[in-house]
Every structure is written in structure tokens, then in C-alpha cells.
Design an enzyme around this catalytic site. Structure first.
Site, mmCIF file in Angstrom:
data_model
loop_
_atom_site.group_PDB
_atom_site.id
_atom_site.type_symbol
_atom_site.label_atom_id
_atom_site.label_comp_id
_atom_site.label_asym_id
_atom_site.label_seq_id
_atom_site.Cartn_x
_atom_site.Cartn_y
_atom_site.Cartn_z
ATOM 1 C CD GLU A 117 -19.378 6.201 5.870
ATOM 2 O OE1 GLU A 117 -18.577 7.057 6.226
ATOM 3 O OE2 GLU A 117 -20.362 6.383 5.562
ATOM 4 N N GLY B 211 -18.597 18.081 -10.821
ATOM 5 C CA GLY B 211 -19.948 18.403 -11.456
ATOM 6 C C GLY B 211 -20.622 17.539 -12.139
ATOM 7 C CE LYS C 147 -30.027 16.419 -13.964
ATOM 8 N NZ LYS C 147 -28.897 15.833 -14.384
#
Length: 196
Positions: free
Chosen positions: A4, A143, A172
Site C-alpha cells: 500500500e 474466517g 484471540k
């Protein structure tokens, strides 16, 4: 690995952090004599040979090739990818969700193969623009990212327009507890600092 930003832009942001000079002033080359001195000092504080920017990788396989080249050249301690959804799968897939899953698994295998961390930025779904904190389900297009990652950090700006406060959420952690950390963000210096 940046898909980017250019190497010059990334180094400009790093120099802003080290020097205390606004990244806008650095990128527009509008510096006072004192700021120029701070920029030169900040530039000398960069890690030099220990830091390499790759802007040519387009697939996870390209990232792997570059990582193996760097390791053979003199060592490799960390790979940072900005950002996962800009990579291509490198093979034909039926949809973007499948492609992101392939990319995520390839990067996970690379971390295991080289026994180093692979830190990957990821976009969130538009649904995450609601005012409450982002969740794992907000990870964009797959996912698989949640499944493959050892840890997922989410950045939340509860009152972005009113205050520079942010929250870094460990959503997580395969090897520990989850939780949050309060940060302050200096947009001029592109710098996060922990709130004492």
C-alpha cells in the site's frame, strides 16, 4: 512487505516517530532548520541493514521467496505484511473468501517453517464502523484469518474525533489470556503510546 505504501513513505513515518517531527512536514519537505536537524538524527536511529522494505511481493508465495532470500542473506527475525487483503492467492479461486483463506494459511505455514512471527495487518468489514469495539467476526473476507492466527489484535477508536485515545484489544490468544490495553495516538508522529 508493503502493498500500500512506498518505501519512502514508510521510512518517513519511522523517522517521524524517532525525531518527533510531524510526518506531514517530512512528507511535504517543509521543515525548519531545527526540524531538519531532528530528522537527520531520527534517520540515524533507524535500524539500517536490519530493516528491509519489500514493495514487489504480490502473492503469499512472493512473500515466502523474499523471506527465504533475506534469511539466506543474513537472518530474519520478523515479517510484517501490510496488508493481507492486498495479496493475491497466486492461483485460480472461485471467490475472494477462498483466496484470503489460501493467503492466510500460506503465511501461517511460513511462520512455522521459518520459526519467526509473521505480523499481518487486515481490513475489517464495514459493519465494524459501528461505535462499539470491533470483534473477530469483523475480519474482512474470511474466517480463516481468525482460525489461522495465533493472536488477533484489534484497534478501536471509541471517540476518534474527540480524543486521541485508542484501545488495543487482544481478541484471540492461542497461548494466553485475552484483554485490552489503553493507548494514546499521536497522528502527527504516527505513534502509539501506552496510557500509564
Amino acid at each position: 512487505v508493503s502493498l500500500e505504501m512506498s518505501a519512502d513513505e514508510l521510512i518517513g513515518r519511522m523517522v517521524a516517530r524517532k525525531s518527533g517531527v510531524s510526518s506531514h512536514s517530512i512528507s511535504t519537505h517543509r521543515l525548519t532548520e531545527a526540524e531538519l536537524g531532528h530528522v537527520v538524527e531520527g534517520f540515524h536511529l533507524l535500524p539500517g541493514e536490519q530493516f528491509t522494505v519489500c514493495t514487489t511481493a504480490r502473492t503469499a508465495a512472493d512473500v515466502r521467496r523474499e523471506a527465504l532470500r533475506m534469511r539466506a542473506k543474513g537472518g530474519l527475525d520478523l515479517i510484517v505484511v501490510d496488508y493481507l487483503q492486498l495479496l493475491e492467492a497466486g492461483c485460480r479461486t472461485s471467490n475472494r473468501v477462498e483466496a484470503v483463506g489460501i493467503i492466510s494459511r500460506t503465511l501461517q505455514k511460513l511462520a512455522s517453517e521459518l520459526k519467526i512471527p509473521v505480523l499481518t495487518a487486515s481490513q475489517l468489514n464495514r459493519a465494524s464502523e459501528r461505535n462499539d469495539a470491533p470483534r473477530l467476526s469483523d475480519l474482512r473476507e474470511s474466517g480463516s484469518i481468525e482460525q489461522d492466527a495465533d493472536a488477533v489484535l484489534l484497534l478501536h477508536a471509541p471517540n476518534e474525533k474527540e480524543a486521541p485515545e485508542r484501545e488495543l484489544i487482544l481478541a484471540k490468544s492461542r497461548h494466553g489470556r485475552c484483554g485490552g490495553l489503553k493507548l494514546m495516538f499521536s497522528g502527527e508522529r504516527m505513534l502509539f503510546t501506552e496510557v500509564a
